[in-house]
Structure formats: structure tokens, C-alpha cells
Design a protein around this motif. Structure first.
Motif, PDB file in Angstrom:
ATOM      1  N   ILE A  57       0.942  -1.242   0.001  1.00 55.07           N
ATOM      2  CA  ILE A  57      -0.049   0.101  -0.105  1.00 55.07           C
ATOM      3  C   ILE A  57       0.703   1.023  -0.077  1.00 55.07           C
ATOM      4  N   HIS A  60       1.054   3.247  -3.398  1.00 61.81           N
ATOM      5  CA  HIS A  60      -0.063   3.643  -3.971  1.00 61.81           C
ATOM      6  C   HIS A  60       0.036   5.184  -4.363  1.00 61.81           C
ATOM      7  N   LEU A  63      -2.829   7.018  -2.002  1.00 62.37           N
ATOM      8  CA  LEU A  63      -2.299   7.023  -0.676  1.00 62.37           C
ATOM      9  C   LEU A  63      -1.541   8.234  -0.128  1.00 62.37           C
ATOM     10  N   LYS A  67      -2.432  11.348   2.035  1.00 58.18           N
ATOM     11  CA  LYS A  67      -2.010  11.647   3.224  1.00 58.18           C
ATOM     12  C   LYS A  67      -0.952  12.665   3.228  1.00 58.18           C
ATOM     13  N   ALA A  77      -9.898   8.961  -1.250  1.00 59.31           N
ATOM     14  CA  ALA A  77      -8.890   7.976  -1.107  1.00 59.31           C
ATOM     15  C   ALA A  77      -9.472   6.515  -0.668  1.00 59.31           C
ATOM     16  N   THR A  81      -8.159   3.747  -3.306  1.00 61.34           N
ATOM     17  CA  THR A  81      -6.978   2.978  -2.787  1.00 61.34           C
ATOM     18  C   THR A  81      -7.554   1.468  -2.869  1.00 61.34           C
ATOM     19  N   ALA A 287       0.280   3.005   6.349  1.00 60.17           N
ATOM     20  CA  ALA A 287      -0.901   3.304   5.840  1.00 60.17           C
ATOM     21  C   ALA A 287      -1.888   3.694   6.923  1.00 60.17           C
TER      22      ALA A 287
END
Length: 310
Positions: A57, A60, A63, A67, A77, A81, A287
Motif C-alpha cells: 500500500i 499507492h 495514498l 496523506k 482516497a 486505494t 498506511a
């Protein structure tokens, strides 16, 4: 100014693992007007499944865009995701549109390791720039690379548990040589030169990537943390400087001297035998806990259509 029918420009920085990429990315990412996605690559993205999402992850692009840069809402998101049916180029196009709407320039830091020195659970190396192949139909590609002396890079790389027992020196040097050939085609800077003259080499990268050079990076890079990589090195990171080369056994030097890929790489990149030193390493980002439900393809399609119409 791009015409209405022209493909948008995407900027990509390539480099291998343990070659100083984290510090270089912090320098470029800290500049005003730059939005950096770090170590994103279509190779690990394609490996994301319900079983592997925990380990993959971090790669990605949505992400990171959410973030670090707040380019998407948490609801968007969540949807993007976990929606693994989307192709990589569509995700990058969505991020690019959000950056453009804010007057920001998107810079993709490639995870070239996946193409040239892959290890389980990722596929065998293809020796191709997969991120370029994935995006070239949708974007005009501007890209360049940074490299590090192969001995210093290997001394750092082999310390990783995921490499030990999975990638031999010969396999690494084969991938390194293939990457060196790509670097010659698109131009490159040596990290070994950058630690001696950071301003000059960062200016070269900005010129090749068509990024607005911002001299404030010289003080701002230390504070920049929106990047994957080794942020816990055993030294106080207040300056970019050359470090002593790690100690290594004489057998390693002999193996390199007997390897044709090694000598060809030195020739292509202008390194001496042996020469250069620096230290850096990629790690990961955690994540966030927002992956609470799976959204539908229809929701994603609708969102993309809205982006296209805006």
C-alpha cells in the motif's frame, strides 16, 4: 503553454535503491510549487491484492496524494486505494489534474529497483522503465536519473533482509548495467558528485525536469518528510556531505573486477574503480486506517468523469 490537444507533461526521477534517492527527493520535494510522490511504481501497484495490500500500500499514488498533500478527501482516497481494477495511468492522471488545479507541478520519484533488482514478492526484473511504459500514451515524459557508485550502493543494499539470499552480486550488477544504459539515454547526475556540490547537481536535475529551481531547498530539505526512504540514519542530517566508504572484504572487490557488467557500468557512468561514497536508503510509510470498505467501479468512473469535465 500546452495546447488543448497536447498531452500533459509528467516529470519522473529514476534511481536505484540505496543510491541517495531519499535525500535527492527531499531536496526537490521541499521546493515551492513541487508535489512529490515517492517511490511510486506500477510494478508493486499491480501486486496489490487483498492479501498483499499491507506490504504494497505504501506504493499507492493515491495514498500518498491524500496523506501528504491532501489532494483527495478521505472518502475519495478510500474508494481509489482499494479499487484495484483501475489502471496505473488513470490514477496518475487523477493526481496530475488535482496538482494542476492547485498550480502545483507533479514529480514522480520512480522505484526503479522493482524493474532492475526485483526481489520476492515482486516479479523478476524486466530491465525496462515500467513507469514510462505505463504513462507514455497519456503523458509527455520528461525524466532523468541519479546514480551511485555500484560498490557503495551494493554495500548498503546487501544489508537489507529482503535482499540477503534473494539477490546475488552478479544479479545486482546485471540490473545495474541495464539501468546505466537507460541513464545514458536520458542523462543523469551522480550522487557521488551531488554530495560534493549539492546546489550545482540539484540545478541540473531541475533543468532536465523543467522544474522551477528554488534555492531555499538548501535549508528546507532537512525539514521535508513527505517522502519514503530511510529517515532514521545514524547521523545528524543537517548537511549533505560525503561519508567514508563502508569497510568490505577483498573478495567483493575481486568479484567486481571479474564481472563484465561492473566494468561496463563504470564506463557508461564515468565512475572510477573504486570511487565515490554516500549513504541513503528507502524504507516505507505507514498506511492510515481509512480502508474501511470497498467502493464500486461505478463510483470511481463517475469521479474520473467529473475530473475530466472540470
Amino acid at each position: 503553454m500546452e495546447s488543448a490537444n497536447a498531452k500533459p507533461t509528467i516529470r519522473i526521477l529514476h534511481h536505484m535503491a540505496r543510491s541517495g534517492g531519499t535525500i535527492i527527493s527531499r531536496c526537490l520535494g521541499s521546493m515551492q510549487g513541487v508535489t512529490l510522490l515517492s517511490e511510486v511504481s506500477p510494478v508493486p501497484y499491480r501486486e496489490i491484492t487483498p492479501a498483499t495490500i499491507g506490504s504494497c500500500i505504501q506504493f499507492h499514488p493515491i495514498l500518498q496524494a491524500y496523506k501528504w498533500h491532501e489532494l483527495f478527501t478521505v472518502e475519495e482516497a478510500e474508494m481509489l486505494t482499494v479499487q484495484t481494477s483501475l489502471d496505473y495511468a488513470t490514477l496518475i492522471e487523477l493526481v496530475h489534474r488535482r496538482c494542476a488545479a492547485r498550480g502545483q507541478t507533479l514529480l514522480l520519484r520512480d522505484w526503479s529497483h522493482a524493474d532492475f533488482t526485483a526481489h520476492p514478492p515482486f516479479p523478476a526484473p524486466t530491465y525496462k522503465l515500467s513507469i514510462v511504459e505505463a504513462l507514455q500514451d497519456r503523458f509527455d515524459i520528461r525524466h532523468t536519473a541519479s546514480v551511485r557508485h555500484p560498490i557503495d550502493q551494493w554495500l548498503s543494499l546487501r544489508r537489507l533482509a529482503v535482499i540477503d539470499g534473494h539477490v546475488s552480486l552478479a544479479q545486482y550488477l546485471t540490473g545495474y548495467r541495464h539501468f546505466a544504459e537507460k541513464c545514458v539515454e536520458m542523462e543523469f547526475v551522480r550522487y557521488d558528485d551531488l554530495v560534493d556540490s549539492p546546489t550545482t547537481e540539484i540545478q541540473k536535475l531541475c533543468q532536465r525536469l523543467d522544474l522551477q529551481y528554488d534555492p531555499s531547498f538548501e535549508t528546507e530539505w532537512v525539514k521535508y518528510s513527505k517522502v519514503t526512504g530511510d529517515m532514521n540514519q545514524n547521523r545528524a542530517e543537517t548537511a549533505i556531505k560525503k561519508l567514508p566508504r563502508r569497510d568490505f572484504e577483498s573478495e567483493l572487490l575481486q568479484q567486481c573486477e571479474a564481472n563484465a557488467d561492473y566494468w561496463k557500468s563504470l564506463e557508461l557512468l564515468g565512475f572510477a574503480h573504486p570511487e565515490g561514497v554516500a549513504e541513503s536508503a528507502p524504507a516505507s510509510i505507514a498506511a492510515p486506517n481509512f480502508l474501511s470498505h470497498v467502493s464500486t467501479t461505478e463510483q470511481t468512473s463517475s469521479m474520473f468523469q467529473q475530473e475530466t469535465q472540470s
